[in-house]
Design an enzyme around this catalytic site. Structure first.
Site, PDB file in Angstrom:
ATOM      1  N   TYR A 151       0.822  -1.215   0.000  1.00 23.25           N
ATOM      2  CA  TYR A 151       0.000   0.000   0.000  1.00 23.25           C
ATOM      3  C   TYR A 151       0.862   1.274   0.000  1.00 23.25           C
ATOM      4  O   TYR A 151       0.358   2.364   0.218  1.00 23.25           O
ATOM      5  CB  TYR A 151      -0.928   0.003   1.207  1.00 23.25           C
ATOM      6  CG  TYR A 151      -2.009  -1.065   1.184  1.00 23.25           C
ATOM      7  CD1 TYR A 151      -2.864  -1.184   0.093  1.00 23.25           C
ATOM      8  CD2 TYR A 151      -2.194  -1.937   2.258  1.00 23.25           C
ATOM      9  CE1 TYR A 151      -3.858  -2.154   0.068  1.00 23.25           C
ATOM     10  CE2 TYR A 151      -3.191  -2.906   2.250  1.00 23.25           C
ATOM     11  CZ  TYR A 151      -4.018  -3.009   1.152  1.00 23.25           C
ATOM     12  OH  TYR A 151      -5.014  -3.965   1.139  1.00 23.25           O
ATOM     13  N   ASP A 211      -1.562 -10.827   8.819  1.00 22.70           N
ATOM     14  CA  ASP A 211      -0.811 -11.978   8.297  1.00 22.70           C
ATOM     15  C   ASP A 211       0.681 -11.921   8.609  1.00 22.70           C
ATOM     16  O   ASP A 211       1.313 -12.956   8.761  1.00 22.70           O
ATOM     17  CB  ASP A 211      -1.014 -12.097   6.786  1.00 22.70           C
ATOM     18  CG  ASP A 211      -2.445 -12.446   6.447  1.00 22.70           C
ATOM     19  OD1 ASP A 211      -2.768 -13.636   6.386  1.00 22.70           O
ATOM     20  OD2 ASP A 211      -3.259 -11.516   6.263  1.00 22.70           O
ATOM     21  N   HIS A 454       4.483  -6.892  -3.978  1.00 22.64           N
ATOM     22  CA  HIS A 454       3.049  -7.092  -4.186  1.00 22.64           C
ATOM     23  C   HIS A 454       2.295  -5.786  -4.088  1.00 22.64           C
ATOM     24  O   HIS A 454       2.750  -4.818  -3.475  1.00 22.64           O
ATOM     25  CB  HIS A 454       2.473  -8.146  -3.243  1.00 22.64           C
ATOM     26  CG  HIS A 454       2.490  -7.772  -1.795  1.00 22.64           C
ATOM     27  ND1 HIS A 454       1.459  -7.092  -1.189  1.00 22.64           N
ATOM     28  CD2 HIS A 454       3.406  -7.996  -0.829  1.00 22.64           C
ATOM     29  CE1 HIS A 454       1.756  -6.918   0.089  1.00 22.64           C
ATOM     30  NE2 HIS A 454       2.925  -7.438   0.337  1.00 22.64           N
ATOM     31  N   TYR A 535     -11.363  -1.005   0.139  1.00 19.27           N
ATOM     32  CA  TYR A 535     -11.343  -0.544   1.536  1.00 19.27           C
ATOM     33  C   TYR A 535     -10.051   0.178   1.870  1.00 19.27           C
ATOM     34  O   TYR A 535      -9.947   0.819   2.922  1.00 19.27           O
ATOM     35  CB  TYR A 535     -11.567  -1.730   2.478  1.00 19.27           C
ATOM     36  CG  TYR A 535     -10.326  -2.417   3.023  1.00 19.27           C
ATOM     37  CD1 TYR A 535      -9.619  -3.333   2.261  1.00 19.27           C
ATOM     38  CD2 TYR A 535      -9.874  -2.155   4.311  1.00 19.27           C
ATOM     39  CE1 TYR A 535      -8.496  -3.968   2.762  1.00 19.27           C
ATOM     40  CE2 TYR A 535      -8.747  -2.784   4.824  1.00 19.27           C
ATOM     41  CZ  TYR A 535      -8.062  -3.684   4.041  1.00 19.27           C
ATOM     42  OH  TYR A 535      -6.951  -4.305   4.546  1.00 19.27           O
ATOM     43  N   ARG A 536      -9.046   0.116   0.974  1.00  9.63           N
ATOM     44  CA  ARG A 536      -7.714   0.597   1.299  1.00  9.63           C
ATOM     45  C   ARG A 536      -6.904   0.478   0.017  1.00  9.63           C
ATOM     46  O   ARG A 536      -7.178  -0.377  -0.811  1.00  9.63           O
ATOM     47  CB  ARG A 536      -7.153  -0.325   2.367  1.00  9.63           C
ATOM     48  CG  ARG A 536      -5.839   0.013   3.003  1.00  9.63           C
ATOM     49  CD  ARG A 536      -5.596  -1.063   4.049  1.00  9.63           C
ATOM     50  NE  ARG A 536      -4.359  -0.914   4.763  1.00  9.63           N
ATOM     51  CZ  ARG A 536      -3.872  -1.851   5.589  1.00  9.63           C
ATOM     52  NH1 ARG A 536      -4.551  -2.972   5.777  1.00  9.63           N
ATOM     53  NH2 ARG A 536      -2.752  -1.667   6.229  1.00  9.63           N
TER      54      ARG A 536
HETATM   55  C1  EUG Z   1      -4.046  -9.306   3.120  1.00 11.90           C
HETATM   56  C2  EUG Z   1      -5.187  -8.952   3.794  1.00 11.90           C
HETATM   57  C3  EUG Z   1      -5.615  -7.645   3.783  1.00 11.90           C
HETATM   58  C4  EUG Z   1      -4.894  -6.691   3.100  1.00 11.90           C
HETATM   59  C5  EUG Z   1      -3.743  -7.024   2.430  1.00 11.90           C
HETATM   60  C6  EUG Z   1      -3.321  -8.348   2.453  1.00 11.90           C
HETATM   61  C7  EUG Z   1      -3.645 -10.694   3.171  1.00 11.90           C
HETATM   62  C8  EUG Z   1      -3.436 -11.500   2.161  1.00 11.90           C
HETATM   63  C9  EUG Z   1      -7.718  -8.113   4.738  1.00 11.90           C
HETATM   64  O1  EUG Z   1      -6.745  -7.212   4.415  1.00 11.90           O
HETATM   65  O2  EUG Z   1      -5.363  -5.412   3.093  1.00 11.90           O
HETATM   66  C10 EUG Z   1      -3.169 -12.931   2.309  1.00 11.90           C
END
Ligand code: EUG
Length: 606
Positions: A151, A211, A454, A535-536
């Protein structure tokens, strides 16, 4: 590629607590393996020489004024707490990340950069920095840890802004209330750090971690991040903030606004979110209206837990799966925020590169993915559901019986427990994440490509198969069109789902970066046309996405701009964050809308 010898020579990752962003002793082995894997897939040099005069200046500030301002800042904070961004840029990796730029640069590495970084040691110093910024009209961009990778990381939205790195010196767990299960943290407390701190107390309390565990508890929460225990909606589980406004004034929200006896913190500050009057906490999340310097979080009482995975054979099964999930989620039979992941992630999260599975440059064909899956613990399948139930054995058993019975309606589904899979299977990492133990394992799919980064596409849908289908279809089609593997995950929290589609790209491949941006831009536009929004997002998509929330001829943006101009008349705080530009920058071409990246590379004011 680095050789095996070079990999054993990699310097160790700094340790926590000696370094606030470091790794606690108990994770050292896991960390070493993660780092070696990621470095084994690097072909880019650690850094390249930089072009042009450095540091890059913010708009409207000449070099003399900037130098004078920096001298004054060094005078007030100490010169060791102000650093110019004038050295080569080093991407590093997750646990040793830069605070100068976006380590996962999808535009040129030198584009989203700061002019300097300042390290406040207290709330008073944050106030002093904000007053300084107002005096010299220098835009500042606060970060907590700067590990918001995917992000934008630590980068400012506006090129040349001064980064306020809150985390390095403001890193205390200020309070842990073992009776009421709450804590107060500063911006520099990572999930790893909070976990360690709670272990030290011996209290039977859990944190909720996303995560990967290196992020800031406070930063992730104000960015409205997600974790996976029953407390997975981080913003919903925060309670009370202390905020420095763009004027330099300090406020406390919630019950914290009522002073405690003899000037103590209010005893109910972390107990009740709403207090009295308008609830203002929300305007300090995903915004540029204030700098949160302290935040309360609820902790979860430790409980017994059981994680499991369920595999489903057909790609088309997902609609039925989601319609099964909905009532289970609404009735709180699913105890947490479960994930439904596509089977390609079973391959990617082994840490093996894409080239291990497929030699082509194009996306891995479905039959190739499945032929590999067949020989793995998940078996030949299209989807894997990761869930966890909580509580004593009797209630867990009742919940699991219903869950198994419901998902068994999908022909060919298989229910798998942790003891059924090998020690190195991802399900064991899921067991830890879903019981509040921070992890690094999710980084392993960053080995998919060389120099892998990513970029997340993160739309919201209701927990309904028909909505999910619309978004999943467009994501799948557009990933294919732009040449990317599609790695979708649904994180389900009741009535809505976060659909997270991570584009994996090679930072050394200019064409791949261009296609990643094009793919994102097109997904955002197509999803919005169908009524779905994110959402972001990453810094460079904030303007486009903010505009999709345009009901009533951009009524919400006009409200945000009104608030922005009232609180920040000089437009110094994180201009452009969440697409909100202060008056002095509006209408001057700072927005990044589709195609603007082409002109925004290097040397412009952006
Ligand atoms: C993940 C989950 C997110 C996010 C970016 C990555 C996880 C990936 C639920 O939010 O904003 C496996």
């Amino acid at each position: 590629m680095a050789t095996a010898d070079a990999l054993t020579d990699l310097p160790p990752t700094p340790l926590f607590p000696a370094t606030h962003s470091g790794i606690p002793e108990r994770y050292v082995e896991q960390c070493k393996e993660s780092k070696a894997r990621i470095y084994s897939n690097k072909t880019l040099p650690p850094s390249v020489p930089r072009a042009g005069e450095l540091p890059v200046l913010p708009p409207d500030v000449d070099r003399d004024t900037f130098n004078k301002a920096i001298a004054e800042l060094k005078e007030s904070l100490g010169k060791e707490h102000v650093e110019l961004n004038d050295k080569p840029l080093v991407d590093g990796w997750y646990m040793e990340h830069p605070n100068t730029h976006d380590a996962f640069h999808v535009v040129e590495q030198s584009e989203l950069v700061s002019s300097a970084t300042v390290y406040p040691g207290s709330t008073e110093e944050v106030q002093a920095i904000v007053r300084w910024a107002n005096k010299f009209l220098i835009p500042v961009f606060p970060i907590s840890m700067g590990r918001n990778l995917g992000y934008g990381g630590a980068a400012p939205r506006l090129r040349g802004s001064v980064i306020i790195d809150l985390g390095r010196r403001m890193k205390k767990v200020l309070k842990i209330d073992g009776q009421n299960a709450t804590c107060i943290v500063e911006p520099g407390v990572t999930y790893f750090a909070l976990y360690e701190e709670i272990q030290k107390t011996g209290l039977p309390l859990w944190i909720d971690t996303p995560d990967v565990g290196g992020g800031s508890v406070l930063g992730n929460c104000v960015d409205r991040g997600v974790g996976y225990t029953p407390y997975g909606d981080h913003f919903a589980n925060h309670c009370g903030m202390e905020v420095v406004l763009p004027s330099g004034e300090l406020v406390r929200t919630g019950m914290g606004a009522l002073p405690g006896k003899n000037g103590a913190d209010n005893p109910s500050w972390q107990a009740f979110q709403h207090a009295y009057g308008p609830s203002v906490d929300g305007i300090f999340s995903q915004s540029n209206f204030g700098i949160v310097t302290k935040m309360g979080m609820w902790l979860m009482p430790e409980t017994e837990h059981q994680s499991y995975m369920i595999t489903f054979p057909k790609e088309e099964d997902f609609e039925q799966i989601i319609d099964i999930i909905r009532p289970l989620a609404l009735n709180r039979i699913l105890g947490n925020i479960p994930q439904l992941r596509s089977v390609i992630q079973e391959l990617a999260v082994t840490g093996k590169p894409k080239s291990h599975f497929y030699q082509g440059k194009d996306p891995v064909p479905e039959e190739v993915i499945r032929s590999h899956a067949k020989n793995m613990p998940c078996g030949d399948c299209a989807w894997v559901f990761y869930g966890t139930v909580y509580g004593p054995e009797e209630t867990r058993k009742m919940q699991l019986d219903v869950i198994r019975q419901e998902f068994a309606k999908v022909p060919g589904s298989k229910f798998i427990l942790p003891q059924d899979v090998p020690e190195d299977h991802y399900l064991h990492a899921r067991v830890r994440i879903c019981s509040g133990v921070p992890e690094l394992r999710e980084l392993d799919w960053l080995n998919w490509k060389p120099n892998c980064a990513h970029l997340a596409f993160s739309p919201i849908t209701p927990t309904k198969g028909e909505d999910a289908k619309i978004v999943h279809e467009l994501v799948t089609r557009l990933h294919k069109k732009w040449g990317f593997d599609s790695l979708p995950t649904w994180c389900v929290s009741g009535r809505e789902m976060h659909y997270i589609a991570e584009i994996l790209f090679d930072r050394a491949d200019e064409d791949e970066k261009r296609r990643a941006i094009a793919c994102m831009r097109e997904m955002i536009a197509e999803a919005a046309a169908q009524g779905y929004g994110e959402y972001r997002t990453h810094l460079i998509f904030m303007d486009q996405i903010a505009r999709t929330y345009g009901w009533g001829d951009q009524a919400l943006m006009r409200l945000n701009e009104t608030i922005k101009d009232a609180l920040d008349p000089n437009g110094i705080l994180a201009p452009g964050r969440a697409g909100i530009w202060p008056k002095r920058f509006r209408g001057r071409g700072f927005q990044l809308l589709p195609d603007d990246e082409k002109t925004a590379i290097n040397g412009t004011n952006r």
